[in-house]
Every structure is written in structure tokens, then in C-alpha cells.
Enzyme design. Structure first.
Site, PDB file in Angstrom:
ATOM      1  N   GLU B  59       0.751  -1.219   0.087  1.00 38.63           N
ATOM      2  CA  GLU B  59      -0.042  -0.117  -0.089  1.00 38.63           C
ATOM      3  C   GLU B  59       0.964   1.151   0.057  1.00 38.63           C
ATOM      4  O   GLU B  59       0.565   2.232  -0.780  1.00 38.63           O
ATOM      5  CB  GLU B  59      -0.963   0.049   1.168  1.00 38.63           C
ATOM      6  CG  GLU B  59      -2.025  -0.948   0.921  1.00 38.63           C
ATOM      7  CD  GLU B  59      -1.674  -2.201   1.440  1.00 38.63           C
ATOM      8  OE1 GLU B  59      -0.438  -2.509   1.941  1.00 38.63           O
ATOM      9  OE2 GLU B  59      -2.693  -3.349   1.179  1.00 38.63           O
ATOM     10  N   PHE B  85      -6.317   0.002   5.628  1.00 37.43           N
ATOM     11  CA  PHE B  85      -5.051  -0.040   5.249  1.00 37.43           C
ATOM     12  C   PHE B  85      -4.345   1.336   5.090  1.00 37.43           C
ATOM     13  O   PHE B  85      -3.322   1.410   4.691  1.00 37.43           O
ATOM     14  CB  PHE B  85      -4.715  -0.927   3.967  1.00 37.43           C
ATOM     15  CG  PHE B  85      -5.513  -2.150   4.175  1.00 37.43           C
ATOM     16  CD1 PHE B  85      -5.926  -2.754   5.319  1.00 37.43           C
ATOM     17  CD2 PHE B  85      -5.728  -3.060   2.817  1.00 37.43           C
ATOM     18  CE1 PHE B  85      -6.545  -3.999   5.322  1.00 37.43           C
ATOM     19  CE2 PHE B  85      -6.626  -4.122   2.925  1.00 37.43           C
ATOM     20  CZ  PHE B  85      -6.834  -4.938   4.049  1.00 37.43           C
ATOM     21  N   HIS B 128     -11.236  -4.464   9.485  1.00 38.86           N
ATOM     22  CA  HIS B 128     -11.638  -4.266   8.114  1.00 38.86           C
ATOM     23  C   HIS B 128     -12.956  -3.430   8.009  1.00 38.86           C
ATOM     24  O   HIS B 128     -13.799  -3.559   7.060  1.00 38.86           O
ATOM     25  CB  HIS B 128     -11.771  -5.591   7.281  1.00 38.86           C
ATOM     26  CG  HIS B 128     -10.491  -6.245   6.921  1.00 38.86           C
ATOM     27  ND1 HIS B 128      -9.412  -6.531   7.817  1.00 38.86           N
ATOM     28  CD2 HIS B 128     -10.177  -6.506   5.833  1.00 38.86           C
ATOM     29  CE1 HIS B 128      -8.462  -7.162   7.084  1.00 38.86           C
ATOM     30  NE2 HIS B 128      -8.902  -7.075   5.711  1.00 38.86           N
TER      31      HIS B 128
END
Lengths: 290, 330
Positions: B59, B85, B128
Site C-alpha cells: 500500500e 489499510f 476491516h
């Protein structure tokens, strides 16, 4: 040929005198913040940059970037003004020592973060179909940052035209390289299939010759490559902080790039170059402080 | 035929890639046939194979490389698979992409868009499901944009990619992807401002009993409550900015909030130090609002659990919203 060598030495002298003057200005309280000098690493900056196409190639330097900047621009006035925090500085005093930008030259103060950015810049040039290459300068200390490994991987995977230049100066701030890195840094990128050329970074002619060969390889579209320069930081990390053994520093002084290069010319020529550089720097400072 | 939130974003990406050859899309698992974890990039790589780049799980490098592409003349759109993320991306955005134009004194620009889905409600659990946009508010040089289900998500994305000279963090809400953008007839809607407009939606023509300020994913829950309360003749006005990183224009207060003494500011973030607290501060900066009582409703100060019953207990739900509204207006 001798004219070319004189030019390389002239640039190294200009960097040395500029940085010595900056340390002096710091001790006089005229420079705020910090000054990371590259005393002892001038041959790396001058050798690499002189092998590039300054019109098109991209340089992404780091916190120790004065030498790279001067080798690229010869702009003593803009650099010293920037570090003195004056409006005439190349970033109007906003950037200071570590945040410089001019044409295709960039620096930033975050270790390793510039390496993926440089890969992106290289990909941009590849997509445009230009023949430019991008050159990030990193030190051995930066091998501790995860960002560079993501960048090595993608650069190799996508065949980005990047010439990674490592200035292995044996120290990250105060910590010796041996205390922070397992294994041999020279072979770190082998696993990515990135070829490495290891060269004595104290000899400007050797650096330039090797950089030209590696740059041509990258420019030919063969993918990224690494130029690994064995050098030494003769000065402190920044300002005056230095706890290294004097005997160690003295040993490397014999390999000072400004000592090594003297055999390439007469003493008279060398002295003239030195004197000119010193007077150029002192007149810039006089003008800026007037 | 009305598009879904997802289809609107998909079409916008096709549109901008067709319109501008400098647009490049990068991200993990984004190429066909997979087309991205949430399918926003579906079909793109088939049409533009050279300009849709599937990356490794890196990322930080995705955004670093995108920054380099942007500085050198391209318009990269980076997809970060889950908003959580963004923590891995924070350094690149904060210390490079957002710094360059400011510290290099506008000698460079970074027209970069980072797209990412935020929010819970889908059972993905603690790493998440977060709403990390609050971590990216207050960064000089960064615009944080988030379409609600009342906005035109594709138009906001198109504007972010083609019109903005600096970095944009474009926050999509996972719970909205499947929803159609068609609004029921009972909801009257207008917008204020161009580019990143504020939506003002009412469930009646009457003076509102309560003004609700929110954004993004929670717009779905508020819409449900507004429809239900229409029948009970509880008049609700909903104000939804799409640009989160700048407080709204003061005219929003004079035109749409002033007349009401009951205000609820709500989002699905953890409490405090975020969009809700900044919006409350903005309201109190304006003397006109001092007669109003301003309430807040946020998620709990903890992780977002995976199990539905536990997740519902932590997040703002339509039931909790309805209960809050009833308490405030009674």
C-alpha cells in the site's frame, strides 16, 4: 579530459566550501534547525550527477542532499539563501536544508519514502516514452526502512528505469552500519534481480565512469540497477554531534575525495580551484548577510 | 433506470479514462476478471490494459508510486482495498504527497486521488470495518471527499480526478455500494455549491423539527428513519457535505439550520476528535446557532466486532438514530 577533471574537482570544492561555511554559520547562530553535511561524500554527488543528463534525468535526494543539489544546479546562492531562511532561497525558506526542489531535482526529509516516489517518476517517464531515468540517493541507514523493499520489488517487476544510488557511509546518524543491518547490504537486492555495481565512492573519476555505465544500462530499458558507493562521512551527522573515534576518522581522511583527486592535477591548478571555490562561497554569504 | 452507488463510481472511472489519457489506475487485485475487491474497477483493465496496473500488496508503494506519477504529469487513481489499510499509506500522503506543493512553493503539483472503502456493517471485524477518515482530517493540502447515497458519487470522483490539482482522499462507504441512487418521492432534495456540493434533504415542506448533519455511510440509515418518520409527521432536514476536510460555508447555517433549535450531528466514527466534534465547533462559531441545542451521536469508543449483534451494539444503527431523534424532539 583534464578540463573535465578540473570541473569535477571544482564542483567537489564548491560543495566542501559551501558546507564548511554552513557549519560555521550554524555555530554563529545564523542557521536554524539542522544541517546535514556530506563532507567526504562529494565524489559520490559529483561523480553520479555528472554522468546524468541534467536536462531530462530525475534526481531524488534525501536529508543529506546539499552535495547532490549543488552538483545538479551549481546554485550556491539559492541553497545558502534557503538554509539561511531567506526569500531568495530556492523554496523561499520554507524547505530549509532537507526540502529542496529545482527542475528535475527533489529532496525530502523522510528516510526511504522517496524511493517508491522515484519509481513512480521513472514509470511516468517510461510511459511518456522519454529516455529519462530516475535516480534516488539513499544511505546505508535507509536500508532499515520497509518502504524501499516495496519499491525495489515493483521497480524490478515493472522494469522501471531507476538507478538506485547507495552512499554507504557506514553510519546512520550515530549508529554504525554493523549494529543495524544483518547480512551484506551489497547483496540485498540480488533477490529482486537488480544488478549491483560496487565502486570506491571516494574517487570521483571512478564514480563517474561507473555511473555512466549503469545509467546507460538503465536508459537502454534493461530495468533498474544499483550503484553502490563505498564512502565515509568525514563530518558529523549534523551540526557538531560526533562520537566516533578520531583515529577512525583520521584513517578515512587519507581517502578524502579532495585528497584522492589531487594526483590528477598539478598543485597549482588544485590550489587555484580551491581558492576560487572559497571566494565564490564567501562572496555569496557576504551578499546574503548584507 | 437508476444507477447504484457502485455503478456510478464504475462508470465515472470508465469516463475519466476515456476522457483523459493521463489517468492511470493502480491497486491490488483490480484487473479483470476479478475487477477489485468491491468491483469498482470492473471492466477497466479490459478496455485500458496499459493504464490499469495490478500491484503487489504494497500500500505504501502504491501511493508513493502514484505520487511520483502525479508529480511527473499523470493523474493517478490509487485504490486501497480497505480503508483500514490507510494506516500503511499515512506517511506517503502526509509527509510527501500533501507536502510537495506547499513546501516546494507550488513549483510542483500532485493531482493524486486515493480511493478507499470505509465503514462497518458487513461483519468484517476490527481491522476491516473502521472509519479512518478522521485520521486524515486536518492535514494541510489534503482534501477528504466522501459521497453519501444522496450525492452523485461518480460526479464527485470525476471532479476529484480531473479538476483537483492536489491530493484527494476519496472515501467510499461499503454499506452504500449496492444501493440505488434513486430517492423516494417523499424526500425533497437540493444541493449547495459546485464540485463537492452539500446536499440538503427534507422529508416534508414544513419547518423541520430537527436538523441532522452527517455524511457518507450513515446517510443510508438517516434516509430509512426519515421515510419512517414522514408517516409520523416528524419533519427532518438532513445536511450532508461531500467535502469533509473543510467546514461548510456559513451560509448553510443561515439558510438551513438557523430556523431550528434542535440539531443532531452524527457519524459512525469513534467518539470525539473528528468530523462530528469539528462540526459542532463550527456550529458554535456562529452566533446565530446559540439558541439551538446541539446533540451528537457516534459509534462506541472500541473496536468494530465481527458478529452482527455485537457490531450493531457498537455502531450507529437506524434504531439508535430513531431513538435519539425522539429523545431530542420530545
Amino acid at each position: 579530459m583534464s578540463e573535465q577533471i578540473e570541473q569535477l574537482v571544482q564542483q567537489m570544492c564548491l560543495i566542501r566550501h559551501t558546507e564548511t561555511a554552513l557549519l560555521e554559520l550554524f555555530s554563529q547562530g545564523k542557521v536554524r534547525g539542522t544541517v546535514h553535511t556530506c563532507l567526504g561524500q562529494e565524489a559520490c554527488a559529483v561523480g553520479v550527477v555528472s554522468a546524468l543528463n541534467k536536462e531530462t534525468d530525475i534526481i531524488y535526494s534525501n536529508h543529506r542532499g546539499h552535495g547532490h543539489y549543488l552538483a545538479y544546479s551549481q546554485d550556491v546562492y539559492g541553497l545558502i539563501a534557503e538554509i539561511l531562511g531567506l526569500p531568495a532561497g530556492i523554496c523561499h525558506g520554507v524547505g530549509g536544508s532537507q526540502h529542496l526542489q529545482f527542475n528535475n531535482f527533489y529532496t525530502n526529509g523522510i528516510q526511504g519514502a522517496g524511493v517508491p516516489i522515484t519509481v513512480g517518476m521513472a514509470l511516468a517517464e517510461k510511459l511518456k516514452g522519454s529516455s529519462a531515468i530516475a535516480v534516488p540517493f539513499i544511505g546505508d541507514g535507509t536500508f532499515g526502512e520497509g518502504a524501499i523493499y516495496e519499491a525495489f520489488n515493483i521497480a524490478a517487476l515493472w522494469q522501471a528505469p531507476v538507478m538506485f544510488v547507495v552512499e554507504f557511509n557506514h553510519y546512520a546518524q550515530s549508529t554504525p552500519s554493523l549494529m543495524q543491518h544483518a547480512g551484506d547490504l551489497r547483496t540485498r537486492v540480488d533477490t529482486y534481480g537488480i544488478p549491483v555495481t560496487v565502486i570506491d565512492g571516494m574517487d570521483v573519476c571512478k564514480v563517474k565512469a561507473a555511473a555512466a555505465i549503469v545509467a546507460e544500462y538503465v536508459r537502454a530499458g534493461k530495468g533498474p540497477a544499483m550503484l553502490f558507493l563505498e564512502t565515509y562521512r568525514l563530518g558529523p551527522h549534523s551540526k557538531g554531534d560526533d562520537d566516533r573515534l578520531q583515529s577512525e576518522i583520521d584513517r578515512y581522511r587519507l581517502r578524502d575525495p579532495l585528497v584522492v583527486c589531487r594526483q590528477l592535477m598539478s598543485q597549482a591548478v588544485f590550489e587555484r580551484i580551491e581558492k576560487d571555490a572559497a571566494s565564490q562561497v564567501s562572496s555569496v554569504i557576504k551578499e546574503l548577510l548584507a | 433506470m437508476s444507477l447504484s452507488y457502485l455503478e456510478s463510481l464504475q462508470q465515472a472511472l470508465h469516463h475519466v479514462m476515456k476522457q483523459d489519457p493521463n489517468v492511470i489506475v493502480l491497486g491490488e487485485d483490480i484487473i479483470d476478471p476479478y475487477g477489485g475487491a468491491f468491483k469498482v474497477t470492473k471492466g477497466l483493465s479490459t478496455h485500458y490494459p496499459q493504464r490499469v496496473l495490478a500491484t503487489p500488496i504494497s500500500e505504501s508503494a502504491i501511493v508513493g508510486i502514484s505520487t511520483g506519477l502525479a508529480v511527473r504529469g499523470f493523474k493517478p487513481v490509487a485504490e486501497i482495498m480497505f480503508g483500514d489499510f490507510m494506516a500503511l499509506v499515512a506517511d506517503q500522503l502526509l509527509n510527501s504527497a500533501c507536502k510537495f506543493a506547499l513546501m516546494y512553493q507550488d513549483k510542483v503539483s500532485v493531482p493524486l486521488v486515493v480511493r478507499t472503502p470505509m465503514g462497518g456493517g458487513r461483519g468484517y471485524g476490527p481491522t476491516h470495518s473502521q472509519c479512518l477518515e478522521k485520521m486524515f482530517l486536518g492535514i494541510p493540502g489534503l482534501k477528504v471527499v466522501c459521497p453519501s447515497v444522496f450525492h452523485d458519487p461518480g460526479a464527485l470522483l470525476t471532479h476529484s480526478i480531473l479538476q483537483e490539482a492536489g491530493p484527494v482522499l476519496f472515501v467510499e462507504y461499503k454499506n452504500l455500494y449496492g444501493l440505488t441512487l434513486q430517492r423516494p418521492d417523499t424526500i425533497r432534495m437540493k444541493t449547495s455549491g459546485s464540485g463537492f456540493p452539500v446536499v440538503i434533504a427534507d422529508n416534508s415542506d414544513a419547518v423541520p423539527d430537527i436538523v441532522i448533519l452527517s455524511y457518507g455511510g450513515l446517510s443510508e440509515a438517516v434516509l430509512q428513519v426519515m421515510q419512517r418518520m414522514t408517516e409520523e409527521e416528524i419533519h427532518i432536514r438532513l445536511i450532508l457535505p461531500s467535502l469533509l476536510s473543510t467546514t461548510m460555508d456559513a451560509s448553510i447555517i443561515t439558510k438551513y439550520i438557523n430556523s431550528c433549535t434542535k440539531v443532531l450531528v452524527t457519524d459512525n466514527n469513534t467518539p470525539g476528535f473528528g468530523w462530528v466534534s469539528e462540526t459542532v465547533n463550527w456550529l458554535y462559531q456562529h452566533s446565530d446557532i446559540h439558541n439551538a441545542k446541539v446533540h451528537t451521536l457516534t459509534a462506541q469508543d472500541t473496536v468494530v466486532p465481527a458478529a452482527q449483534v455485537l457490531e450493531d451494539a457498537v455502531l450507529v444503527t437506524p434504531q439508535k438514530l430513531e431513538q435519539s431523534i425522539i429523545e431530542i424532539i420530545s
